[in-house]
Design a protein around this motif. Structure first.
Motif, PDB file in Angstrom:
ATOM      1  N   LYS A  11      45.539  17.357  55.139  1.00  0.00           N
ATOM      2  CA  LYS A  11      46.620  16.682  55.884  1.00  0.00           C
ATOM      3  C   LYS A  11      47.151  15.506  55.058  1.00  0.00           C
ATOM      4  O   LYS A  11      46.365  14.701  54.541  1.00  0.00           O
TER       5      LYS A  11
ATOM      6  N   HIS B  18      40.327  21.607  56.705  1.00  0.00           N
ATOM      7  CA  HIS B  18      41.793  21.498  56.681  1.00  0.00           C
ATOM      8  C   HIS B  18      42.269  20.065  56.949  1.00  0.00           C
ATOM      9  O   HIS B  18      43.376  19.711  56.601  1.00  0.00           O
TER      10      HIS B  18
ATOM     11  N   TYR C  16      32.601  31.555  70.215  1.00  0.00           N
ATOM     12  CA  TYR C  16      32.282  30.610  69.143  1.00  0.00           C
ATOM     13  C   TYR C  16      32.070  29.205  69.710  1.00  0.00           C
ATOM     14  O   TYR C  16      31.065  28.548  69.434  1.00  0.00           O
TER      15      TYR C  16
ATOM     16  N   ARG D  68      38.451  31.276  72.299  1.00  0.00           N
ATOM     17  CA  ARG D  68      37.331  31.207  71.357  1.00  0.00           C
ATOM     18  C   ARG D  68      36.008  30.888  72.047  1.00  0.00           C
ATOM     19  O   ARG D  68      35.129  30.268  71.461  1.00  0.00           O
TER      20      ARG D  68
ATOM     21  N   THR E 107      45.879  12.507  66.543  1.00  0.00           N
ATOM     22  CA  THR E 107      44.815  12.239  65.577  1.00  0.00           C
ATOM     23  C   THR E 107      45.196  10.964  64.864  1.00  0.00           C
ATOM     24  O   THR E 107      46.291  10.884  64.293  1.00  0.00           O
TER      25      THR E 107
ATOM     26  N   LYS F  89      38.659  17.972  73.763  1.00  0.00           N
ATOM     27  CA  LYS F  89      39.678  18.929  74.200  1.00  0.00           C
ATOM     28  C   LYS F  89      40.119  18.577  75.616  1.00  0.00           C
ATOM     29  O   LYS F  89      39.397  17.918  76.356  1.00  0.00           O
TER      30      LYS F  89
ATOM     31  N   LYS G  67      47.974  15.010  72.521  1.00  0.00           N
ATOM     32  CA  LYS G  67      47.478  15.424  71.203  1.00  0.00           C
ATOM     33  C   LYS G  67      47.696  14.257  70.251  1.00  0.00           C
ATOM     34  O   LYS G  67      48.839  13.790  70.071  1.00  0.00           O
TER      35      LYS G  67
ATOM     36  N   GLU H 198      42.863  16.435  71.720  1.00  0.00           N
ATOM     37  CA  GLU H 198      43.650  17.671  71.801  1.00  0.00           C
ATOM     38  C   GLU H 198      43.980  17.960  73.254  1.00  0.00           C
ATOM     39  O   GLU H 198      43.170  17.673  74.148  1.00  0.00           O
TER      40      GLU H 198
ATOM     41  N   ASP I  39      32.164  21.560  65.963  1.00  0.00           N
ATOM     42  CA  ASP I  39      33.518  22.068  65.686  1.00  0.00           C
ATOM     43  C   ASP I  39      34.399  21.006  65.024  1.00  0.00           C
ATOM     44  O   ASP I  39      35.205  21.326  64.152  1.00  0.00           O
ATOM     45  N   MET I  40      34.252  19.766  65.421  1.00  0.00           N
ATOM     46  CA  MET I  40      35.159  18.711  64.935  1.00  0.00           C
ATOM     47  C   MET I  40      34.419  17.546  64.275  1.00  0.00           C
ATOM     48  O   MET I  40      34.846  17.015  63.261  1.00  0.00           O
TER      49      MET I  40
HETATM   50  O1  LIG Z   1      39.049  23.135  63.003  1.00  0.00           O
HETATM   51  C1  LIG Z   1      39.507  22.959  64.109  1.00  0.00           C
HETATM   52  O2  LIG Z   1      40.576  22.149  64.241  1.00  0.00           O
HETATM   53  C2  LIG Z   1      41.425  22.267  65.373  1.00  0.00           C
HETATM   54  C3  LIG Z   1      42.234  20.973  65.418  1.00  0.00           C
HETATM   55  O3  LIG Z   1      43.006  20.896  64.257  1.00  0.00           O
HETATM   56  P1  LIG Z   1      44.372  20.071  64.242  1.00  0.00           P
HETATM   57  O4  LIG Z   1      44.864  20.246  62.864  1.00  0.00           O
HETATM   58  O5  LIG Z   1      45.251  20.702  65.292  1.00  0.00           O
HETATM   59  O6  LIG Z   1      44.039  18.675  64.607  1.00  0.00           O
HETATM   60  C4  LIG Z   1      40.656  22.462  66.648  1.00  0.00           C
HETATM   61  O7  LIG Z   1      41.550  22.787  67.701  1.00  0.00           O
HETATM   62  C5  LIG Z   1      39.682  23.606  66.489  1.00  0.00           C
HETATM   63  O8  LIG Z   1      38.885  23.709  67.664  1.00  0.00           O
HETATM   64  C6  LIG Z   1      38.789  23.384  65.305  1.00  0.00           C
HETATM   65  O9  LIG Z   1      38.025  24.566  65.067  1.00  0.00           O
END
Ligand SMILES: O=C1O[C@H](COP(=O)(O)O)[C@@H](O)[C@H](O)[C@H]1O
Ligand SMILES: NC(=O)C1=CN([C@@H]2O[C@H](COP(=O)(O)OP(=O)(O)OC[C@H]3O[C@@H](n4cnc5c(N)ncnc54)[C@H](OP(=O)(O)O)[C@@H]3O)[C@@H](O)[C@H]2O)C=CC1
Length: 499
Positions: A184, A180, A228, A225, A349, A342, A347, A218, A237-238
Motif C-alpha cells: 500500500k 499486501h 478459513y 470465508r 486503516t 470486522k 472502513k 472493516e 488474519d490481520m
Molecule cells: O488480508 C486480509 O485483508 C483484508 C483487508 O485488506 P484491506 O486492504 O481491505 O484493508 C481482510 O478483509 C481479510 O480478511 C484479510 O484476509
C-alpha cells in the motif's frame, strides 16, 4: 528487467482472477514487464490454452483498474499465456510442466529465469516447493524465485515447520512472502514521512510522542470465508501479519541505507524489542471481541454466530485490540495501540500519532484548552496525511482552536498493491516483502495470545455490528489516560476551525 517465465499455481482461483492477472496486465501496459515473458497457469481443471486465455481476458475486463482495452495490447499480452493441468501432489505433472516451460523458453529464446507464484491453499506450499526442486524446475541455469501468499503458518510451530521445508528448495533471498499491506502506498510512505522529513523525524521519539494508534476497521463481516476465518480470527488474519507490519514500518529506526537488507533489519529490530506478553498477562493488554447483530451502512446484518458456516457457539475473535510496548530507549514509555475488527461502522486503516500536549499549562492560565497535536496517516480507503495543530480562531475572539493541515493524495490510478509487489519481485527487490525473521518474531509475540484465547483466558466481548468495537478497547487506552482518535464521521477527531 530479466526475461522470465511466470509459473502460477492456482491459475483458476479467485486471487489470480481478481488480483494477479489485472496486476500483470497493468505492468505490461506500463512497460514494467520484461520484453519477452511467458506465463504458465496451473490448476487441476482440464482447460485448453484458448479457454484459459479467454478466462484471463474476462478477468481483466472485470477487475482491471483500466477500463479501456486496446485490442493489440490485449492480444500481445494474452498470447504469452499457456495452461498446464497439474495436481500439486502428483510429481509426474511437474515433469510435464518442466517440458512446457522449457519449450516456451526455447521458443521465446529467454533464459531459465523462473518466478513461481503459489496462489493456492497454504497446505500445498511445502509440497509444491519440494516438487519444484525435485522435478528440475528449480534447477535451471537462471534465477528462481518463489512468491508465497498468506497465511504463513497458523502458529509459531507450523510457521517454523513450513519455513524449514521451504528452505530445502529455496534460499531466504529467493522467497517473497506477500503481505499486501506492504504494497500500500501509504504504508510504504511511512518510511519517507519520517526519514525524509527532518521536521517529523526530530519528533519521532518518546520526548514528543504520547502514544501511537494503529487501526484497521472493516465494515465487511466474514463474507464467504467461514471455513478459513473461523479457524483464524482477527488475530491471525490481520494482527499477526498486516498490523505488525504497519507497526514495524511506523516504529523502525533510521536505516543507514534505503535497501532491503537495512530496512528489514530495522523492522526486525522493532519486533525483537517488543516487550513479551506472557500468557498470564494477555487479558490485561488484549481485548478480544466478536460482532453481534447490528446495522452497517444502513443495512441490518446478522451476528457472527448467525453467519452461514459459523457455529452458534463460536468463540472466534472478529476484533482484537492490543497495547504493546517497544523496549528501546526511543520508545520507552510510549504505548502502541493496535486494533482491527470486522463489522465496524466505517472502513478505515490509519495510524494516529498523538503528541505530548506540553502547551496545555500555558494556555490553561487563560482558561483555554489546547488539543494534543495529532499526525493522522490514512492508509485506506483514502490516502491522506493530516496534521491537527492548535491556532487562534479569528471568528471566536482569537480563542485556541484546531487547525488542520491536510494532504490528500489522488491515487485513483496508481498501481495497486499487487502490481507494486509483483513488479518488485520481478526486479528482485524484497524490501516490501516479509522476511522470515519478521514472520517468526511476529508469531513468537502472538503465540501466548493464541494460547490464552484457546484456553478462554481472555473474555470474549460482544459488540454490535456498526459500532467501534467493544467498550473494553476504550478502557485499554483510558487506563493510560488516552482515547482512540477516530475519523470525522465518528466524531472524536478535533473539529477543525472553519477559517
Ligand atoms: O488480508 C486480509 O485483508 C483484508 C483487508 O485488506 P484491506 O486492504 O481491505 O484493508 C481482510 O478483509 C481479510 O480478511 C484479510 O484476509
Ligand atoms: N482470494 C483472495 O482475495 C486472497 C487469497 N489469498 C491467498 O491466496 C491463495 C489462493 O486463494 P484463492 O485464489 O482465494 O483460492 P481459490 O480456492 O479460489 O483457488 C484455489 C486454486 O488452487 C487450485 N488447486 C486446488 N487444489 C489443487 C491441487 N490439488 N492441485 C492443483 N491446483 C489446485 C485451484 O484450481 P483447480 O480447482 O482448477 O484445481 C484454484 O486455482 C490462498 O493461500 C489464500 O489464502 C490471500 C489474500 C487474499
Amino acid at each position: 528487467m530479466d526475461s522470465m517465465t511466470f509459473v502460477l499455481f492456482g491459475a483458476t482461483g479467485d486471487l489470480a482472477k481478481r488480483k494477479i492477472y489485472p496486476a500483470l496486465y497493468n505492468l505490461f501496459l506500463d512497460r514494467k514487464l520484461p520484453q519477452s515473458f511467458s506465463v504458465i497457469g496451473l490448476g487441476r481443471r482440464a482447460l485448453g490454452d484458448e479457454v484459459f486465455q479467454g478466462n484471463v481476458e474476462q478477468s481483466l475486463r472485470e477487475f482491471s483498474r483500466r477500463s479501456v482495452f486496446d485490442p493489440s495490447d490485449l492480444s500481445a499480452f494474452i498470447s504469452a499465456f499457456r495452461y498446464v493441468p497439474l495436481d500439486v501432489t502428483n510429481p509426474d505433472d511437474y515433469r510435464k510442466l518442466l517440458q512446457v516451460v522449457e519449450k516456451r523458453e526455447q521458443e521465446l529464446n529467454i533464459p531459465q529465469n523462473r518466478m513461481f507464484y503459489l496462489s493456492v491453499a497454504p497446505e500445498f506450499f511445502d509440497t509444491i516447493s519440494l516438487n519444484i526442486n525435485e522435478s528440475g524446475l528449480g534447477t535451471g541455469s537462471g534465477w528462481k524465485r518463489l512468491i508465497i501468499e498468506k497465511p504463513f503458518g497458523h502458529d509459531l510451530q507450523s510457521a517454523q515447520e513450513l519455513n524449514e521445508k521451504l528452505s530445502k528448495a529455496f534460499q531466504e533471498e529467493e522467497i517473497y512472502r506477500i503481505d499486501h499491506y506492504l504494497g500500500k502506498p501509504m504504508v510504504q510512505n511511512l518510511e519517507a514521512l519520517v526519514f525524509a522529513n527532518p521536521v517529523i523525524g526530530a519528533l519521532w521519539n518518546n520526548r514528543h510522542i504520547a502514544n501511537v494508534q494503529i487501526t484497521a476497521s472493516e465494515t465487511v463481516g466474514v463474507e464467504e470465508r467461514a471455513g478459513y476465518y473461523d479457524q483464524s480470527g482477527a488475530i491471525r488474519d490481520m494482527f499477526q501479519n498486516h498490523m505488525l507490519q504497519v507497526l514495524m514500518m511506523a516504529a523502525m529506526n533510521r536505516p543507514s541505507r534505503l535497501n532491503a537488507t537495512e530496512i528489514r533489519e530495522q523492522k526486525r529490530s522493532v519486533l525483537a524489542s517488543l516487550r513479551d506478553l506472557p500468557k498470564s498477562e494477555v487479558a490485561g493488554s488484549i481485548v478480544r471481541g466478536q460482532y453481534g447483530a447490528g446495522v452497517v451502512g444502513g443495512k441490518e446484518v446478522p451476528a457472527y454466530r448467525d453467519e452461514p458456516g459459523i457455529g452458534a457457539s463460536s468463540l472466534n475473535d472478529t476484533f482484537v485490540a492490543a497495547r504493546l510496548w517497544i523496549d528501546e530507549p526511543q520508545w520507552e514509555g510510549v504505548p502502541f495501540y493496535i486494533r482491527t475488527g470486522k463489522r465496524i461502522g466505517a472502513k478505515s486503516t490509519r495510524v494516529v500519532v498523538e503528541f505530548k500536549n506540553t502547551a496545555r499549562d500555558l494556555y490553561m492560565t487563560r482558561n483555554e484548552s489546547t488539543t494534543p497535536n495529532l499526525l493522522v496517516i490514512e492508509i485506506g480507503p483514502n490516502e491522506r496525511v493530516s496534521f491537527f495543530l492548535n491556532g487562534k480562531d479569528a471568528l471566536n475572539d482569537g480563542q485556541i482552536g484546531t487547525l488542520n493541515v491536510d494532504y490528500s493524495a489522488n491515487l485513483s490510478n496508481v498501481p495497486e498493491a499487487y502490481e507494486r509487489l509483483i513488479h518488485d519481485a520481478l526486479r528482485g527487490d524484497s524490501t516490501f516483502f516479509a522476511h522470515w525473521n519478521e514472520v517468526e518474531l511476529a508469531w513468537k509475540w502472538v503465540q501466548p495470545v493464541l494460547e490464552a484465547f484457546q484456553e478462554n483466558q481472555v473474555p470474549l466481548q460482544f459488540y454490535p455490528a456498526g459500532s467501534n468495537g467493544p467498550e473494553a478497547a476504550d478502557k485499554l487506552l483510558a487506563e493510560n489516560g488516552f482515547k482512540w482518535w477516530l475519523d470525522e464521521n465518528k466524531t472524536a477527531l478535533p473539529e477543525p476551525l472553519s477559517v
